[in-house]
Design an enzyme around this catalytic site. Structure first.
Site, PDB file in Angstrom:
ATOM      1  N   ASN B 385      41.402   3.516  -8.954  1.00  0.00           N
ATOM      2  CA  ASN B 385      42.025   2.940  -7.775  1.00  0.00           C
ATOM      3  C   ASN B 385      41.311   1.664  -7.351  1.00  0.00           C
ATOM      4  OD1 ASN B 385      43.193   2.367  -5.323  1.00  0.00           O
ATOM      5  ND2 ASN B 385      43.207   4.468  -4.608  1.00  0.00           N
ATOM      6  N   ASP B 386      40.124   1.822  -6.783  1.00  0.00           N
ATOM      7  CA  ASP B 386      39.431   0.655  -6.232  1.00  0.00           C
ATOM      8  C   ASP B 386      39.127  -0.420  -7.276  1.00  0.00           C
ATOM      9  OD1 ASP B 386      39.448   1.928  -3.766  1.00  0.00           O
ATOM     10  OD2 ASP B 386      37.571   2.964  -4.188  1.00  0.00           O
ATOM     11  N   VAL B 387      38.905  -0.011  -8.528  1.00  0.00           N
ATOM     12  CA  VAL B 387      38.510  -0.987  -9.555  1.00  0.00           C
ATOM     13  C   VAL B 387      39.677  -1.864 -10.002  1.00  0.00           C
ATOM     14  CG1 VAL B 387      36.597   0.405 -10.393  1.00  0.00           C
ATOM     15  CG2 VAL B 387      38.836   0.635 -11.471  1.00  0.00           C
ATOM     16  N   ALA B 426      36.750   4.471  -1.840  1.00  0.00           N
ATOM     17  CA  ALA B 426      36.287   3.621  -0.748  1.00  0.00           C
ATOM     18  C   ALA B 426      37.190   3.747   0.476  1.00  0.00           C
ATOM     19  CB  ALA B 426      36.208   2.167  -1.207  1.00  0.00           C
TER      20      ALA B 426
END
Lengths: 102, 459
Positions: B385-387, B426
């Protein structure tokens, strides 16, 4: 100030080794591919188990009836060697999986 | 110290350096591990047998049984552990090393302390050992989910830092007055243990790998300090190697997450509050199903797979490898894009994929693959997700702004597999999911990929 100079001259050899070892550590690790970060961390972790040698020395230097030192030394050796053997074994297990297929 | 012991220690030290060096290259890593381990075995054996002390037999028996017991426990844990649980295990082992250093300090303090140099090494060994022990245990608990709380007391960091300064003052006082009271040393030990807990407790889960790496480095320093105490070169050099290598590794990890070391230690990322930009309207998402997704991939020339920790949680590493092989057979060019902090520690994803026999030359690092996304037909994001969150590039208010990401948004089509629309680690919304080129394939990674594979087999 005199104390500091005295300290440096008393321990000059150790200070040399300390500084050189810091640079060796930095140089050896620099530019390592991210692929290997986890095994490397685990391998370095096993290496920090070298403290087990200190725990063995504690036991060797204890008086036979000094149960306090022997007991703490014993626990120290057990914990330290778990760190060493477990660390190297698990690093080996991880690296076993990195293979190139043809 | 006898000359034969010194020579063996010298050989062991060289083995450590060589081993660590070889651990840094995929082709030689296995040998490197063996070399370092042999050096360690040599140093331990020499310590036990080469000295001119008169040792009663029962002490030898005690040492031998401690070594056997610890080896059995460590070996058993290493064989049993699941690869997804690797960060926990490293943390646990590291804590044991720190505890060992603290125990040595306790014993040495109870004997006569001759000079200030000795007192300094003993006191700092105890404090650093205690901090690494309790800190590692908290990190272990946080990683395996048994400790969940992210503490948010106002001025937490100020209190924490004042406490740390108090410990230093206490230590300096102990050394300079030459105090030899046992109560003082247990006080220092207790203070170190408490600080270790306070230090790690508020750090968010996403930053935990950095903390483990830092604690690892600290254990090395504790070992080196103990080496100074015994004028033992192999401990000194071995410990310092780990200490400095650990710091470099820690900084490399911080860079991968666009965090400074200071921000990890003193900041509170953790992300429990709702984040700026979360209420921004992001548009609507498009759902897809396994059969449509399979068709997209079947007729693509190139596919890049972006695996995240969700993949490992769902135990889908083997299925994704099957998918990759199937597509390769069909003439599709398949690669994996590995973000430096994919998984729970840097390089963790590589280990997980290697476990399911993925050829490591297919695992491409972020810097090398980012320019290829724009010529790629399909990107399959699984459990990440965040990456891949473009907010890192274009939303200065986002907490991950500036973090290097995989530019999946540049591909012609994006398939995202997620279980739900929940935010990532996050806790931030991801506008990639609302991109007009993106389709969402909801479901457990293993089930979804298994469906994809069976659809592809029928084509």
């Amino acid at each position: 100030m005199n104390g500091l100079i005295q300290f440096i001259s008393d321990n000059l050899q150790i200070i040399y080794i300390l500084i050189l070892a810091i640079f060796v550590g930095v140089e050896v690790i620099k530019n390592i591919p991210a692929v290997l970060h986890t095994p490397l961390m685990s391998g370095a972790n096993a290496l920090s188990g070298v403290v087990v040698i200190g725990a063995i020395l504690v036991m060797l230097q204890s008086d036979p009836d000094d149960y306090f030192s022997l007991a703490l030394g014993f626990i120290g050796v057990v914990l330290g060697i778990i760190n060493v053997v477990g660390g190297f074994a698990v690093t080996g297990r991880m690296l076993q999986m990195f293979k190139k297929k043809n | 110290m006898s000359i034969s012991l010194s020579i063996i220690y010298l050989i062991a030290t060289i083995a450590f350096i060589l081993g660590l060096k070889k651990l840094g290259h995929p082709a030689t890593a296995k040998n490197g591990n063996l070399i370092a381990a042999s050096g360690m075995a040599l140093a331990i054996a020499a310590t036990i047998f080469i000295h001119d002390l008169q040792i009663p037999t029962f002490i030898y028996i005690l040492i031998g049984s401690a070594l056997l017991l610890g080896s059995a426990i460590g070996g058993w844990m290493a064989v049993k552990v699941k690869m997804t649980k690797m960060p926990e295990l490293v943390s646990l082992f590291n804590g044991f090393g720190g505890a060992s250093a603290a125990l040595i300090g306790l014993v040495e303090f109870s004997k006569n302390v001759d000079d200030k140099m000795q007192a300094t090494t003993i006191v700092s060994g105890i404090i650093i050992g205690a901090i690494t022990f309790s800190g590692s245990m908290i990190a272990w608990g946080k990683l395996n989910g048994s400790i969940k709380s992210v503490v948010s007391i106002p001025k937490y960091n100020t209190i924490n830092n004042l406490f740390f300064l108090a410990i230093i003052a206490f230590a300096v006082f102990t050394v300079s007055t030459g105090a030899s009271d046992q109560a003082i040393i247990f006080g220092l030990l207790g203070a170190g243990l408490v600080y270790g807990i306070l230090f790690v407790l508020p750090i968010g889960g996403a930053d935990m790998p950095v903390v483990i790496s830092l604690l690892n480095s600290l254990t090395g320093i504790a070992a080196a300090i103990t080496g100074i105490l015994y004028s033992n070169m192999v401990m000194l050099v071995g410990g310092i190697l780990v200490g400095s290598a650990g710091i470099i590794l820690t900084i490399a990890m911080c860079k991968g997450m666009n965090r400074t070391l200071g921000a990890v230690i003193f900041g509170t990322f953790g992300g429990t509050d709702s984040v700026a930009g979360a209420d921004k309207r992001l548009g609507s998402i498009k759902k897809t199903n396994p059969s449509d997704a399979a068709i997209m991939m079947n007729y693509a020339n190139s596919v890049i797979i972006v695996p995240g920790y969700g993949l490992a949680v769902a135990q889908a590493q083997h299925v994704i490898h099957e998918l990759e092989e199937l597509l390769t057979e069909k003439g599709v060019d398949v690669k994996y894009a590995i973000h430096p902090v994919a998984g729970r520690m840097p390089g963790h994803m590589n280990v997980l994929l290697a476990e399911s026999n993925v050829d490591y030359s297919l695992l491409v690092e972020m810097e090398d693959i980012n320019s290829h996304f724009k010529n790629t037909d399909v990107v399959l994001v699984v459990g990440a997700n965040d990456v891949v969150n473009p907010a890192a590039h274009n939303d200065p208010s986002s907490p991950i702004y500036g973090m290097p990401i995989l530019d999946a948004e540049n591909a012609k089509h994006i398939i995202v597999n997620k279980r739900t629309m929940n935010a990532g680690y996050a806790g931030i919304e991801n506008e990639l999911f609302y991109n007009s080129k993106t389709v969402m394939l909801f479901g457990d990674a293993k089930d979804a990929l298994t469906d994809l594979v069976s659809e592809l087999k029928n084509m």
